[in-house]
Design an enzyme around this catalytic site. Structure first.
Site, PDB file in Angstrom:
ATOM      1  CE  LYS A   1      -3.205   2.784   2.632  1.00  0.00           C
ATOM      2  NZ  LYS A   1      -3.337   3.496   3.826  1.00  0.00           N
TER       3      LYS A   1
ATOM      4  N   GLY B   1      -7.949   9.883   9.140  1.00  0.00           N
ATOM      5  CA  GLY B   1      -8.445   9.687  10.543  1.00  0.00           C
ATOM      6  C   GLY B   1      -9.530  10.833  10.618  1.00  0.00           C
TER       7      GLY B   1
END
Length: 257
Positions: free
Chosen positions: A99, A160
């Site tokens: 990733k 987040g």
């Protein structure tokens, strides 16, 4: 129903992928991962010890034989750093999957898209299965796919933030524009309904970390996300009814006396 996600010949049984940061400890991480039903766990090579097996290690709690470990380059602000940590993960025998993150701004954690594109091209040529984290830009998503990305991972909202899918229209355009590789929403999912929306749009999977780890009860939230992703995928495959401005009777009157 056999509806497995396949990337570069690798089959994934779950369309919910989970991160391993921000939990209280490895034991909570393990329980949340189990509750999520995932088979893909992403780990920050730069921040979490997965290479030195002589000390306490996340892989002591997350069995690599049971889960596909997806190393990520979180915290890398240059192409050189992203390349280095990608190669370290592969040399340690973790995975050819990566990733890929190349961060451009410390405050927003938005990607450095030119750097991301360059790193994608290099790693793809080296045989990595590259899954780049990008913004929700359809043009960049197409360029990443053309550069050899095995999937494209646009953000739903800043990392987040828990803001959910802030621009579903861009995600939809990406899905229509980039139809050669899977699209996986990464970042911004805050609760189960956000995950469902991503899947109902037609995304192939959702990656969630803070939305689970930051919940009051991460184990319960992991289970909620599992069901949300499944429901969203089934709804997408089933096909929703058209939206109408006015009511439409569920029991038609044609033919009645």
């Amino acid at each position: 129903m056999d509806d497995r996600l396949v990337i570069k010949g690798i089959e994934f049984s779950s369309r919910l992928w989970v991160g391993t940061g921000k939990y209280r400890d490895f034991e909570e991480t393990k329980k949340a991962v189990e509750a999520s039903g995932t088979d893909v766990v992403t780990v920050a090579v730069r921040r979490v010890n997965i290479i030195n097996r002589k000390t306490e290690n996340l892989l002591d709690y997350i069995d690599p034989k049971k889960y596909k470990i997806l190393p990520n380059t979180a915290g890398c602000y240059t192409v050189e750093d992203a390349l280095r940590y990608s190669r370290l993960a592969r040399e340690a025998g973790i995975s050819d999957l990566i990733k890929l993150e190349v961060i451009g701004d410390e405050k927003t954690l938005f990607p450095d898209t030119p750097g991301l594109l360059k790193a994608t091209e290099i790693l793809a040529k080296e045989g990595f299965i590259v899954l780049p984290y990008s913004n929700d830009d359809p043009i960049m998503a197409k360029r990443l796919a053309d550069a050899g990305a095995a999937a494209v991972m646009p953000l739903g909202a800043p990392i987040g933030s828990g803001l959910g899918i802030r621009n579903p229209y861009n995600i939809k355009i990406i899905l229509e524009t980039v139809n050669t590789v899977p699209i996986i929403v990464d970042a911004g999912v805050g609760t189960a309904s956000d995950a469902t929306i991503a899947m109902e749009l037609g995304c192939d999977a959702v990656l969630i970390n803070t939305g689970i780890a930051g919940a009051k009860d991460p184990i319960a939230m992991a289970s909620a996300m599992k069901h949300a992703v499944t429901a969203g995928r089934l709804a997408y495959l089933a096909g929703r009814i058209p939206r109408k401005l006015y009511a439409s009777a569920s029991s038609p009157i044609e033919g009645m006396l």
